[in-house]
Scaffold this motif. Structure first.
Motif, PDB file in Angstrom:
ATOM      1  N   SER A 174       0.837  -1.204   0.000  1.00 30.53           N
ATOM      2  CA  SER A 174       0.000   0.000   0.000  1.00 30.53           C
ATOM      3  C   SER A 174       0.869   1.251   0.000  1.00 30.53           C
ATOM      4  N   LEU A 175       1.928   1.242   0.817  1.00 38.08           N
ATOM      5  CA  LEU A 175       2.830   2.386   0.853  1.00 38.08           C
ATOM      6  C   LEU A 175       3.591   2.525  -0.460  1.00 38.08           C
ATOM      7  N   ASP A 176       4.021   1.405  -1.029  1.00 37.81           N
ATOM      8  CA  ASP A 176       4.718   1.443  -2.315  1.00 37.81           C
ATOM      9  C   ASP A 176       3.832   2.048  -3.402  1.00 37.81           C
ATOM     10  N   ARG A 177       2.561   1.698  -3.384  1.00 31.57           N
ATOM     11  CA  ARG A 177       1.627   2.258  -4.366  1.00 31.57           C
ATOM     12  C   ARG A 177       1.480   3.766  -4.181  1.00 31.57           C
ATOM     13  N   LEU A 178       1.407   4.212  -2.933  1.00 30.09           N
ATOM     14  CA  LEU A 178       1.274   5.647  -2.682  1.00 30.09           C
ATOM     15  C   LEU A 178       2.516   6.407  -3.140  1.00 30.09           C
ATOM     16  N   VAL A 179       3.675   5.799  -2.985  1.00 28.48           N
ATOM     17  CA  VAL A 179       4.927   6.471  -3.345  1.00 28.48           C
ATOM     18  C   VAL A 179       5.156   6.459  -4.851  1.00 28.48           C
ATOM     19  N   SER A 180       4.881   5.336  -5.514  1.00 27.31           N
ATOM     20  CA  SER A 180       5.270   5.228  -6.930  1.00 27.31           C
ATOM     21  C   SER A 180       4.276   4.500  -7.816  1.00 27.31           C
ATOM     22  N   GLY A 181       3.074   4.258  -7.318  1.00 31.19           N
ATOM     23  CA  GLY A 181       2.155   3.437  -8.091  1.00 31.19           C
ATOM     24  C   GLY A 181       1.093   4.185  -8.871  1.00 31.19           C
ATOM     25  N   TYR A 182       1.139   5.517  -8.839  1.00 30.78           N
ATOM     26  CA  TYR A 182       0.115   6.295  -9.550  1.00 30.78           C
ATOM     27  C   TYR A 182       0.771   7.155 -10.619  1.00 30.78           C
ATOM     28  N   PRO A 183       0.083   7.384 -11.741  1.00 34.22           N
ATOM     29  CA  PRO A 183       0.719   8.020 -12.894  1.00 34.22           C
ATOM     30  C   PRO A 183       0.917   9.522 -12.796  1.00 34.22           C
ATOM     31  N   SER A 184       0.245  10.192 -11.843  1.00 34.87           N
ATOM     32  CA  SER A 184       0.396  11.648 -11.771  1.00 34.87           C
ATOM     33  C   SER A 184       0.307  12.120 -10.332  1.00 34.87           C
ATOM     34  N   HIS A 185       0.864  13.309 -10.098  1.00 32.40           N
ATOM     35  CA  HIS A 185       0.869  13.884  -8.756  1.00 32.40           C
ATOM     36  C   HIS A 185      -0.545  14.235  -8.294  1.00 32.40           C
ATOM     37  N   GLY A 186      -1.423  14.595  -9.203  1.00 29.06           N
ATOM     38  CA  GLY A 186      -2.769  15.000  -8.841  1.00 29.06           C
ATOM     39  C   GLY A 186      -3.793  13.876  -8.884  1.00 29.06           C
ATOM     40  N   PHE A 187      -3.343  12.635  -9.017  1.00 28.24           N
ATOM     41  CA  PHE A 187      -4.263  11.503  -9.133  1.00 28.24           C
ATOM     42  C   PHE A 187      -5.213  11.472  -7.941  1.00 28.24           C
ATOM     43  N   VAL A 188      -6.501  11.265  -8.209  1.00 25.76           N
ATOM     44  CA  VAL A 188      -7.532  11.289  -7.171  1.00 25.76           C
ATOM     45  C   VAL A 188      -7.627   9.928  -6.485  1.00 25.76           C
ATOM     46  N   ILE A 189      -7.370   9.917  -5.177  1.00 29.40           N
ATOM     47  CA  ILE A 189      -7.561   8.717  -4.371  1.00 29.40           C
ATOM     48  C   ILE A 189      -8.847   8.925  -3.575  1.00 29.40           C
ATOM     49  N   ASP A 190      -9.956   8.449  -4.133  1.00 34.25           N
ATOM     50  CA  ASP A 190     -11.254   8.611  -3.474  1.00 34.25           C
ATOM     51  C   ASP A 190     -11.461   7.486  -2.468  1.00 34.25           C
ATOM     52  N   LEU A 191     -12.661   7.446  -1.890  1.00 36.01           N
ATOM     53  CA  LEU A 191     -12.926   6.471  -0.839  1.00 36.01           C
ATOM     54  C   LEU A 191     -12.761   5.037  -1.339  1.00 36.01           C
ATOM     55  N   ASP A 192     -13.258   4.747  -2.533  1.00 34.49           N
ATOM     56  CA  ASP A 192     -13.142   3.388  -3.071  1.00 34.49           C
ATOM     57  C   ASP A 192     -11.680   2.972  -3.210  1.00 34.49           C
ATOM     58  N   GLU A 193     -10.851   3.877  -3.725  1.00 32.56           N
ATOM     59  CA  GLU A 193      -9.431   3.571  -3.875  1.00 32.56           C
ATOM     60  C   GLU A 193      -8.746   3.473  -2.514  1.00 32.56           C
ATOM     61  N   ALA A 194      -9.139   4.345  -1.592  1.00 28.38           N
ATOM     62  CA  ALA A 194      -8.517   4.353  -0.259  1.00 28.38           C
ATOM     63  C   ALA A 194      -8.803   3.070   0.496  1.00 28.38           C
ATOM     64  N   GLU A 195      -9.942   2.447   0.254  1.00 32.58           N
ATOM     65  CA  GLU A 195     -10.274   1.199   0.944  1.00 32.58           C
ATOM     66  C   GLU A 195      -9.321   0.068   0.571  1.00 32.58           C
ATOM     67  N   SER A 196      -8.686   0.182  -0.580  1.00 31.58           N
ATOM     68  CA  SER A 196      -7.702  -0.829  -0.974  1.00 31.58           C
ATOM     69  C   SER A 196      -6.324  -0.550  -0.371  1.00 31.58           C
ATOM     70  N   LEU A 197      -6.168   0.628   0.235  1.00 30.77           N
ATOM     71  CA  LEU A 197      -4.884   1.026   0.812  1.00 30.77           C
ATOM     72  C   LEU A 197      -4.874   0.988   2.342  1.00 30.77           C
ATOM     73  N   PHE A 198      -6.015   1.371   2.959  1.00 29.08           N
ATOM     74  CA  PHE A 198      -6.096   1.505   4.421  1.00 29.08           C
ATOM     75  C   PHE A 198      -7.106   0.518   5.002  1.00 29.08           C
ATOM     76  N   LYS A 199      -6.875   0.129   6.256  1.00 32.50           N
ATOM     77  CA  LYS A 199      -7.780  -0.793   6.941  1.00 32.50           C
ATOM     78  C   LYS A 199      -9.012  -0.063   7.470  1.00 32.50           C
ATOM     79  N   ASN A 200      -8.783   1.057   8.152  1.00 30.38           N
ATOM     80  CA  ASN A 200      -9.868   1.795   8.791  1.00 30.38           C
ATOM     81  C   ASN A 200     -10.128   3.092   8.034  1.00 30.38           C
ATOM     82  N   VAL A 201     -10.995   3.026   7.055  1.00 28.87           N
ATOM     83  CA  VAL A 201     -11.369   4.199   6.270  1.00 28.87           C
ATOM     84  C   VAL A 201     -12.850   4.064   5.940  1.00 28.87           C
ATOM     85  N   SER A 202     -13.590   5.170   6.071  1.00 31.27           N
ATOM     86  CA  SER A 202     -15.040   5.080   5.897  1.00 31.27           C
ATOM     87  C   SER A 202     -15.601   6.445   5.527  1.00 31.27           C
TER      88      SER A 202
END
Length: 348
Positions: A217-245
């Protein structure tokens, strides 16, 4: 932004969850860190912290230190994302036990932004060099394979595989060298070092609450997205964090009280907005000032008793203070119900 309503709802939250509700709308830099420290050291904390965070990003050092301060002072720590919370804001949120999204909430990748050489303004992403190298690697092999097979087809297989491979190798080398000559080894080293900083800070902030699902999850946040402004919405955040709602009704009331202007970053150059929305009445300053006021009152009463004992008939009547007979305290008037307002004048 309705401050009175924000305060009222924040005190309701405190009654239900024992949380200090903080509001921060600022870029992440040393000035914001210093402003936060001034407010953070001068109050009596509850058991938990709830930070409403709006930022476009900034200095990862400042984001890391703010998140660590909150972790060290509170047993529990949650972050509310009503709108924009990009880059360094995402790094700060990694340190939280829980992340709560508003309808417009979005996080962003952690790719570090570096100033462009010989330019006063503008940044380049730390991922640019990495993407360039990956592109050269992928297209270089494809160029070699296509050149070799085309040579054999055009010659109707009169050219042997060995000869076609040698021709394709020369063409591929010429193609790749022209691109790799434009990449500085120093730039590669600087990029690796800076990207490693985001990874190192993220790892340390995740140690207390472990809200990230995995190292991936941390690796994806650091280098897994194609642009600096990429939108990490709730659906995407649920794949990265355990406690997000999504925000509950009570927290949604807080977000609604912010209004649209309170959900997006301030314009550059405007002072950071950092408030504790529901301070306890017995802050450290109140305790000190109350103790001082009591000492003055006791001293005044003691002096009055001495004068009464020493007075004689016919003496001039001793003047008394108006009201209840005690000296009124000065400088202890609360401002705007305890809200502390800002009066002071390498980036991800």
């Amino acid at each position: 932004m309705d401050f009175d309503k924000l305060q009222k709802i924040s005190h309701q939250i405190a009654e239900q969850t024992d949380e200090d509700v903080w509001y921060m709308n600022a870029s992440m830099d040393r000035h914001t860190f210093n402003e936060f420290v001034q407010r953070f050291n001068d109050f009596k904390p509850r058991g938990s912290a709830c930070l409403i965070l709006i930022t476009s990003g900034g200095d990862p050092d400042a984001a890391y230190r703010i998140s660590k301060l909150i972790q060290n002072k509170y047993e529990h720590f949650k972050v509310i994302i009503p709108g924009w919370c990009k880059s360094a804001g995402t790094l700060l949120a990694i340190g939280a036990e829980e992340i709560i999204y508003g309808t417009l909430g979005e996080l962003g990748p952690l790719d570090v932004q570096m100033g462009k050489k010989d330019e006063l303004y503008g940044y380049t992403s730390g991922l640019d060099v990495q993407y360039a190298i990956n592109h050269i690697q992928n297209t270089g092999f494809k160029f070699f394979k296509d050149s070799m097979l085309n040579t054999m087809r055009v010659s109707r297989f009169q050219v042997t595989l060995k000869t076609a491979a040698e021709i394709a190798t020369g063409l591929a080398q010429s193609y790749i060298c022209k691109m790799t000559e434009q990449i500085s080894p120093m730039a590669v080293g600087e990029t690796v070092r800076i990207m490693g900083m985001a990874d190192a800070y993220g790892t340390r902030l995740n140690e207390k609450f472990k809200n990230l699902r995995s190292q991936d999850s941390l690796d994806r946040l650091v280098s897994g997205y194609p642009s600096h402004g990429f939108v990490i919405d709730l659906d995407e955040a649920e794949s990265l964090f355990k406690n997000v709602s999504y925000a509950s009704e009570l927290y949604e009331d807080v977000i609604n009280a912010l209004g649209m202007e309170g959900c997006f970053p301030l314009n550059e150059g405007i002072m950071p907005m950092i408030f504790l929305l529901n301070p306890l009445n017995n802050s450290k300053n109140d305790e000190k000032e109350g103790s001082s006021a009591n000492d003055e009152t006791d001293q005044a009463n003691a002096e009055g008793d001495d004068k009464d004992t020493a007075s004689k008939p016919g003496d001039v009547e001793e003047p008394t203070f108006e009201g209840n007979g005690s000296r009124p305290s000065e400088g202890n008037e609360p401002d705007h119900e305890g809200i502390i307002t800002d009066q002071s004048s390498e980036e991800i």
